[in-house]
Design a protein around this motif. Structure first.
Motif, PDB file in Angstrom:
ATOM      1  N   ALA A   1       0.825  -1.208   0.000  1.00  0.00           N
ATOM      2  CA  ALA A   1       0.000   0.000   0.000  1.00  0.00           C
ATOM      3  C   ALA A   1       0.860   1.261   0.000  1.00  0.00           C
ATOM      4  O   ALA A   1       0.579   2.229  -0.708  1.00  0.00           O
ATOM      5  CB  ALA A   1      -0.935  -0.002   1.213  1.00  0.00           C
ATOM      6  N   ALA A   2       1.932   1.230   0.783  1.00  0.00           N
ATOM      7  CA  ALA A   2       2.807   2.403   0.881  1.00  0.00           C
ATOM      8  C   ALA A   2       3.502   2.695  -0.440  1.00  0.00           C
ATOM      9  O   ALA A   2       3.666   3.856  -0.833  1.00  0.00           O
ATOM     10  CB  ALA A   2       3.845   2.177   1.977  1.00  0.00           C
TER      11      ALA A   2
ATOM     12  N   ALA B   1      -2.482  -8.140  -0.144  1.00  0.00           N
ATOM     13  CA  ALA B   1      -3.889  -8.324  -0.505  1.00  0.00           C
ATOM     14  C   ALA B   1      -4.637  -7.001  -0.603  1.00  0.00           C
ATOM     15  O   ALA B   1      -5.746  -6.957  -1.125  1.00  0.00           O
ATOM     16  CB  ALA B   1      -4.586  -9.217   0.517  1.00  0.00           C
ATOM     17  N   THR B   2      -4.044  -5.929  -0.117  1.00  0.00           N
ATOM     18  CA  THR B   2      -4.728  -4.649  -0.058  1.00  0.00           C
ATOM     19  C   THR B   2      -5.204  -4.184  -1.434  1.00  0.00           C
ATOM     20  O   THR B   2      -4.476  -4.299  -2.429  1.00  0.00           O
ATOM     21  CB  THR B   2      -3.811  -3.567   0.544  1.00  0.00           C
ATOM     22  N   PRO B   3      -6.407  -3.631  -1.527  1.00  0.00           N
ATOM     23  CA  PRO B   3      -6.888  -3.111  -2.817  1.00  0.00           C
ATOM     24  C   PRO B   3      -6.103  -1.889  -3.282  1.00  0.00           C
ATOM     25  O   PRO B   3      -6.152  -1.545  -4.470  1.00  0.00           O
ATOM     26  CB  PRO B   3      -8.348  -2.770  -2.533  1.00  0.00           C
ATOM     27  N   ILE B   4      -5.361  -1.239  -2.394  1.00  0.00           N
ATOM     28  CA  ILE B   4      -4.639  -0.023  -2.758  1.00  0.00           C
ATOM     29  C   ILE B   4      -3.592  -0.296  -3.832  1.00  0.00           C
ATOM     30  O   ILE B   4      -3.328   0.544  -4.686  1.00  0.00           O
ATOM     31  CB  ILE B   4      -3.985   0.609  -1.508  1.00  0.00           C
ATOM     32  N   ILE B   5      -3.008  -1.488  -3.822  1.00  0.00           N
ATOM     33  CA  ILE B   5      -2.009  -1.830  -4.836  1.00  0.00           C
ATOM     34  C   ILE B   5      -2.668  -2.271  -6.140  1.00  0.00           C
ATOM     35  O   ILE B   5      -2.019  -2.330  -7.181  1.00  0.00           O
ATOM     36  CB  ILE B   5      -1.045  -2.930  -4.312  1.00  0.00           C
ATOM     37  N   ARG B   6      -3.959  -2.552  -6.113  1.00  0.00           N
ATOM     38  CA  ARG B   6      -4.682  -3.024  -7.304  1.00  0.00           C
ATOM     39  C   ARG B   6      -5.560  -1.962  -7.949  1.00  0.00           C
ATOM     40  O   ARG B   6      -5.917  -2.077  -9.118  1.00  0.00           O
ATOM     41  CB  ARG B   6      -5.547  -4.243  -6.928  1.00  0.00           C
ATOM     42  N   THR B   7      -5.958  -0.965  -7.183  1.00  0.00           N
ATOM     43  CA  THR B   7      -6.883   0.048  -7.678  1.00  0.00           C
ATOM     44  C   THR B   7      -6.307   1.437  -7.436  1.00  0.00           C
ATOM     45  O   THR B   7      -5.957   1.765  -6.302  1.00  0.00           O
ATOM     46  CB  THR B   7      -8.241  -0.069  -6.965  1.00  0.00           C
ATOM     47  N   PRO B   8      -6.169   2.275  -8.482  1.00  0.00           N
ATOM     48  CA  PRO B   8      -6.552   1.983  -9.861  1.00  0.00           C
ATOM     49  C   PRO B   8      -5.602   1.006 -10.536  1.00  0.00           C
ATOM     50  O   PRO B   8      -4.453   0.879 -10.132  1.00  0.00           O
ATOM     51  CB  PRO B   8      -6.486   3.358 -10.533  1.00  0.00           C
ATOM     52  N   PHE B   9      -6.113   0.362 -11.584  1.00  0.00           N
ATOM     53  CA  PHE B   9      -5.301  -0.588 -12.340  1.00  0.00           C
ATOM     54  C   PHE B   9      -4.092   0.120 -12.936  1.00  0.00           C
ATOM     55  O   PHE B   9      -4.190   1.238 -13.434  1.00  0.00           O
ATOM     56  CB  PHE B   9      -6.139  -1.206 -13.458  1.00  0.00           C
TER      57      PHE B   9
ATOM     58  N   MET C   1      -1.087 -14.606  -4.140  1.00  0.00           N
ATOM     59  CA  MET C   1      -2.017 -14.052  -3.168  1.00  0.00           C
ATOM     60  C   MET C   1      -3.072 -13.222  -3.897  1.00  0.00           C
ATOM     61  O   MET C   1      -2.741 -12.222  -4.526  1.00  0.00           O
ATOM     62  CB  MET C   1      -1.285 -13.176  -2.157  1.00  0.00           C
ATOM     63  N   PRO C   2      -4.340 -13.618  -3.843  1.00  0.00           N
ATOM     64  CA  PRO C   2      -5.386 -12.878  -4.563  1.00  0.00           C
ATOM     65  C   PRO C   2      -5.772 -11.611  -3.827  1.00  0.00           C
ATOM     66  O   PRO C   2      -5.269 -11.311  -2.738  1.00  0.00           O
ATOM     67  CB  PRO C   2      -6.541 -13.881  -4.602  1.00  0.00           C
ATOM     68  N   SER C   3      -6.684 -10.877  -4.392  1.00  0.00           N
ATOM     69  CA  SER C   3      -7.165  -9.655  -3.756  1.00  0.00           C
ATOM     70  C   SER C   3      -7.913  -9.993  -2.465  1.00  0.00           C
ATOM     71  O   SER C   3      -8.372 -11.129  -2.259  1.00  0.00           O
ATOM     72  CB  SER C   3      -8.102  -8.905  -4.697  1.00  0.00           C
ATOM     73  N   SER C   4      -8.046  -8.999  -1.609  1.00  0.00           N
ATOM     74  CA  SER C   4      -8.765  -9.202  -0.353  1.00  0.00           C
ATOM     75  C   SER C   4     -10.222  -9.585  -0.597  1.00  0.00           C
ATOM     76  O   SER C   4     -10.820 -10.313   0.205  1.00  0.00           O
ATOM     77  CB  SER C   4      -8.677  -7.951   0.517  1.00  0.00           C
TER      78      SER C   4
END
Length: 392
Positions: A111-112, A130-138, A147-150
């Protein structure tokens, strides 16, 4: 006196040509991979295996001849806090000049570093976050490993509750206040909110060892199951203390960071009843299957007799993930650039270690230009005969 053009051309031809421009971290013989993760502190159970699993895979790949004539080199930087994670990523990219970046830091570090890696555009592999912060925005340059998304793992946690007790009506959630548990909490609560169940939420600080108040609350509210979002040590101490606080005969469901064999000596039971989890890998390190034997033998030969709880699932993911990124590098060809690697990675299908001679300790990973989550498979797991095992 004027010189003829042919003479000038001939003279220029004798001058040395400038060397072809190389991408950062790439030479004719080497590709430098940077990685960040906690080597000390409460989440070192991820970072140390992350480093070791990557190093083992890189050494095997190099011993087999490397990738397209180049050897891989690992630069691993310690980072525990969010500030350390950003600083380590900047050092690796801007000072050390690595070619690609691996986040072996879990959700806090991922995330950081998320904004920084998006801004720089460097190819980045998120192993554990798993944090969405690393996935969103794409981001086209950011890829995700076993490791999938949370959101995916949250659904698996809820499913485990009702697989163990289809009649569950009241569910306790014991949740850490730090990034990974909070990311899972944000995903679990909406799922439970759509079901005909009551929830009882209790939180704890990272590294907690006394769960008296939380367990007493669960016992008074007569919960049928407890989902623990926290590390194996935190889950283990909570479960160990539960009977003396009046909480017994409940289903325990543990998230990915708690599904670790090191929890067994804390519990003091080789076959604890109603303890469930999920696995992001097809087997656990202690299971008696050929792939795990191949991996364990190689791990012990490299690092010696393992301490309790090692190698763990993070060793497996880091090892398998390194083979995945090696296949992406291979498919990118000899002219290795960020652009060519991202294009190659975005079209990688069914990548697994055995394609480059390694042990298949992860589910095959596939990517597309619009979906960079390599794996979404999660097996059902429980403790049997003193070890975590995938049971389906």
């Amino acid at each position: 006196m004027k010189r003829s053009l042919p003479l000038i051309a001939a003279a220029l031809a004798l001058l040395p040509l400038p060397a072809a421009a190389q991408s950062p971290g790439v030479t004719a013989t080497e590709v430098t991979v940077g990685a960040v993760g906690p080597l000390t502190g409460a989440t070192s159970f991820m970072g140390v295996p992350g480093r070791d699993g990557m190093q083992l895979a890189i050494e095997q790949i190099n011993q087999a001849g490397g990738i397209n004539g180049r050897k891989l080199k690992l630069n691993f930087e310690h980072a525990f806090t969010p500030a350390e994670s950003v600083a380590a990523a900047k050092k690796l990219v801007e000072s050390d000049g690595v070619f690609l970046l691996v986040l072996a830091s879990g959700s806090t570090g991922a995330a950081a570093a998320a904004d920084y890696v998006r801004e720089k555009g460097i190819p980045t592999y998120n192993l554990f976050g798993a944090t969405p912060i690393i996935r969103t925005p794409f981001a086209a340059n950011v890829f995700h490993s076993a490791m999938p998304s949370s959101a995916d793992s949250a659904q698996a946690l809820v499913d485990r509750v009702f697989q163990a007790n289809p009649k569950a009506k009241k569910i306790g959630l014991l949740i850490g206040t730090y990034a990974f548990p909070q990311a899972n909490k944000a995903a679990v609560m909406p799922i439970l909110g759509k079901l005909p169940v009551e929830t009882v939420v209790e939180e704890f600080d990272q590294g907690a060892r006394d769960f008296t108040s939380q367990l007493i609350k669960f016992a008074r509210d007569r919960v049928d199951a407890v989902i623990v979002l926290g590390s194996f040590a935190e889950a283990g101490f909570a479960m160990k203390q539960a009977p003396e606080k009046g909480l017994s005969d409940v289903v325990w469901v543990l998230d990915g960071s708690a599904v670790n064999d090191a929890i067994v000596p804390i519990l003091g039971e080789k076959n604890p009843p109603n303890v469930w989890g999920y696995s992001n890998t097809p087997f656990f390190p202690a299971q008696a299957v050929p792939a795990m034997k191949q991996f364990r033998d190689a791990w012990i030969q490299r690092f010696g007799q393992p301490p309790q709880g090692r190698p763990n699932i993070y060793d497996l993911v880091a090892y398998g993930g390194t083979y995945v990124l090696a296949q992406a590098i291979k498919n990118a060809g000899q002219d290795l650039t960020w652009k060519s690697l991202i294009a190659s990675w975005s079209n990688l299908k069914d990548a697994k270690p055995s394609k480059l001679g390694g042990a298949d300790v992860i589910y095959p990973e596939s990517f597309s230009e619009t979906d960079h989550q390599g794996n979404r498979v999660m097996g059902r797991a429980k403790i049997k005969d003193g070890i975590w095992q995938v049971v389906d």
